[in-house]
Design a protein around this motif. Structure first.
Motif, PDB file in Angstrom:
ATOM      1  N   LEU A   1      39.104  40.063  26.583  1.00  0.00           N
ATOM      2  CA  LEU A   1      40.288  40.708  27.146  1.00  0.00           C
ATOM      3  C   LEU A   1      40.202  42.193  26.846  1.00  0.00           C
ATOM      4  N   GLY A   2      40.867  42.994  27.678  1.00  0.00           N
ATOM      5  CA  GLY A   2      40.834  44.424  27.415  1.00  0.00           C
ATOM      6  C   GLY A   2      41.423  45.215  28.555  1.00  0.00           C
ATOM      7  N   LEU A   3      40.970  46.444  28.675  1.00  0.00           N
ATOM      8  CA  LEU A   3      41.465  47.347  29.709  1.00  0.00           C
ATOM      9  C   LEU A   3      41.295  46.742  31.099  1.00  0.00           C
ATOM     10  N   GLY A   4      40.169  46.057  31.306  1.00  0.00           N
ATOM     11  CA  GLY A   4      39.899  45.476  32.613  1.00  0.00           C
ATOM     12  C   GLY A   4      40.925  44.439  33.028  1.00  0.00           C
ATOM     13  N   THR A   5      41.471  43.723  32.064  1.00  0.00           N
ATOM     14  CA  THR A   5      42.490  42.719  32.360  1.00  0.00           C
ATOM     15  C   THR A   5      43.734  43.374  32.933  1.00  0.00           C
ATOM     16  N   VAL A   6      44.130  44.485  32.325  1.00  0.00           N
ATOM     17  CA  VAL A   6      45.317  45.214  32.793  1.00  0.00           C
ATOM     18  C   VAL A   6      45.044  45.897  34.127  1.00  0.00           C
ATOM     19  N   VAL A   7      43.897  46.570  34.216  1.00  0.00           N
ATOM     20  CA  VAL A   7      43.561  47.306  35.436  1.00  0.00           C
ATOM     21  C   VAL A   7      43.447  46.372  36.632  1.00  0.00           C
ATOM     22  N   SER A   8      42.796  45.236  36.450  1.00  0.00           N
ATOM     23  CA  SER A   8      42.650  44.298  37.566  1.00  0.00           C
ATOM     24  C   SER A   8      44.001  43.761  38.015  1.00  0.00           C
ATOM     25  N   ALA A   9      44.903  43.539  37.055  1.00  0.00           N
ATOM     26  CA  ALA A   9      46.240  43.072  37.407  1.00  0.00           C
ATOM     27  C   ALA A   9      46.972  44.104  38.258  1.00  0.00           C
ATOM     28  N   LEU A  10      46.690  45.389  38.024  1.00  0.00           N
ATOM     29  CA  LEU A  10      47.371  46.461  38.752  1.00  0.00           C
ATOM     30  C   LEU A  10      46.681  46.811  40.069  1.00  0.00           C
ATOM     31  N   LEU A  11      45.344  46.701  40.123  1.00  0.00           N
ATOM     32  CA  LEU A  11      44.598  47.194  41.269  1.00  0.00           C
ATOM     33  C   LEU A  11      44.365  46.172  42.370  1.00  0.00           C
ATOM     34  N   VAL A  12      44.183  44.917  41.998  1.00  0.00           N
ATOM     35  CA  VAL A  12      43.782  43.920  43.004  1.00  0.00           C
ATOM     36  C   VAL A  12      44.800  43.839  44.132  1.00  0.00           C
ATOM     37  N   GLY A  13      46.083  43.810  43.798  1.00  0.00           N
ATOM     38  CA  GLY A  13      47.110  43.746  44.830  1.00  0.00           C
ATOM     39  C   GLY A  13      47.078  44.939  45.764  1.00  0.00           C
ATOM     40  N   ARG A  14      46.772  46.102  45.211  1.00  0.00           N
ATOM     41  CA  ARG A  14      46.684  47.311  46.043  1.00  0.00           C
ATOM     42  C   ARG A  14      45.512  47.216  47.017  1.00  0.00           C
ATOM     43  N   PHE A  15      44.399  46.673  46.537  1.00  0.00           N
ATOM     44  CA  PHE A  15      43.258  46.510  47.434  1.00  0.00           C
ATOM     45  C   PHE A  15      43.549  45.453  48.511  1.00  0.00           C
ATOM     46  N   VAL A  16      44.315  44.433  48.168  1.00  0.00           N
ATOM     47  CA  VAL A  16      44.727  43.449  49.172  1.00  0.00           C
ATOM     48  C   VAL A  16      45.519  44.146  50.273  1.00  0.00           C
TER      49      VAL A  16
END
Length: 220
Positions: free
Chosen positions: A181-196
């Motif tokens: 777990l780490g920064l990537g967990t938070v970033v992916s939670a924030l970015l994936v929806g935007r890319f969708v």
């Protein structure tokens, strides 16, 4: 029938793209996505792979849907088991294809993380466009939302936070620290929806796939 086949074909392609997105995010070594956090931490401690643990966890999600929906669970959604098999298998395929990629510097890791989020976001966009099946993670969130009357988005946030909390608990138990777990967990939670949203708005393929909905599919 041909329309129905095309819809499920594009759905499957979207699921496969999702799997590769998860693999890229994981290989960025900054922490995997919330939905994959529990399988990933378990895979760091035990012999089964990330894909194999993903399959087992998703089976629990499918079982939870059956319990929550009861007789209202559409029989065709049992095909989620097949979807789960494809998704889990291609996560391992993606991890093996990326065996050579071991980023050392933070900029490279961040670039890989953003790329993985973009791939996952576009995969989700393609997967959702034909309105075919549910994936287990989304299916269980929908079942909880329907059963409780709470909005889907609110349940999704609580669900993801719960998964990360469970993964964190496993990490502290197994490794006496934070691992997987780490920064990537938070970033992916924030970015994936935007890319969708970006893919939905600007990817012509998604618009064409949505047109397949115009012809009714077999009763679900």
């Amino acid at each position: 029938m041909r329309n129905w086949v095309y819809r499920y074909l594009w759905f499957t392609i979207g699921v496969i793209i999702n799997a590769f997105g998860v693999a890229v995010i994981t290989k960025a070594a900054l922490g995997t996505s919330p939905i994959s956090s529990v399988p990933y931490v378990l895979s760091l401690r035990f012999v089964p792979t990330l894909g194999q643990f993903t399959f087992l966890v998703n089976l629990l999600f499918i079982a939870a849907q059956v319990v929550l929906r009861g007789r209202k669970f559409p029989p065709i959604q049992f095909l989620q088991v097949v979807v789960n098999l494809v998704f889990s298998a291609f996560i391992d395929v993606g991890m093996k294809l990326l065996w050579w990629f071991e980023p050392a510097s933070l900029p490279v890791k961040l670039a890989a993380l953003v790329l993985g989020c973009a791939v996952l976001g576009c995969g989700i966009s393609i997967e959702v466009a034909p309105d075919a099946l549910l994936v287990p993670g989304e299916g269980v969130v929908g079942a909880i939302a329907d059963r409780t009357g709470i909005r889907f988005g609110s349940v999704k946030v609580a669900f993801d936070v719960t998964l990360v909390a469970i993964a964190l608990g496993f990490s502290l138990w197994f490794f006496h620290g934070i691992n997987g777990l780490g920064l990537g967990t938070v970033v992916s939670a924030l970015l994936v929806g935007r890319f969708v949203n970006l893919c939905n708005a600007h990817l012509p393929l998604v618009a064409r796939i949505r047109l397949l909905r115009a012809v009714p599919a077999p009763q679900q």
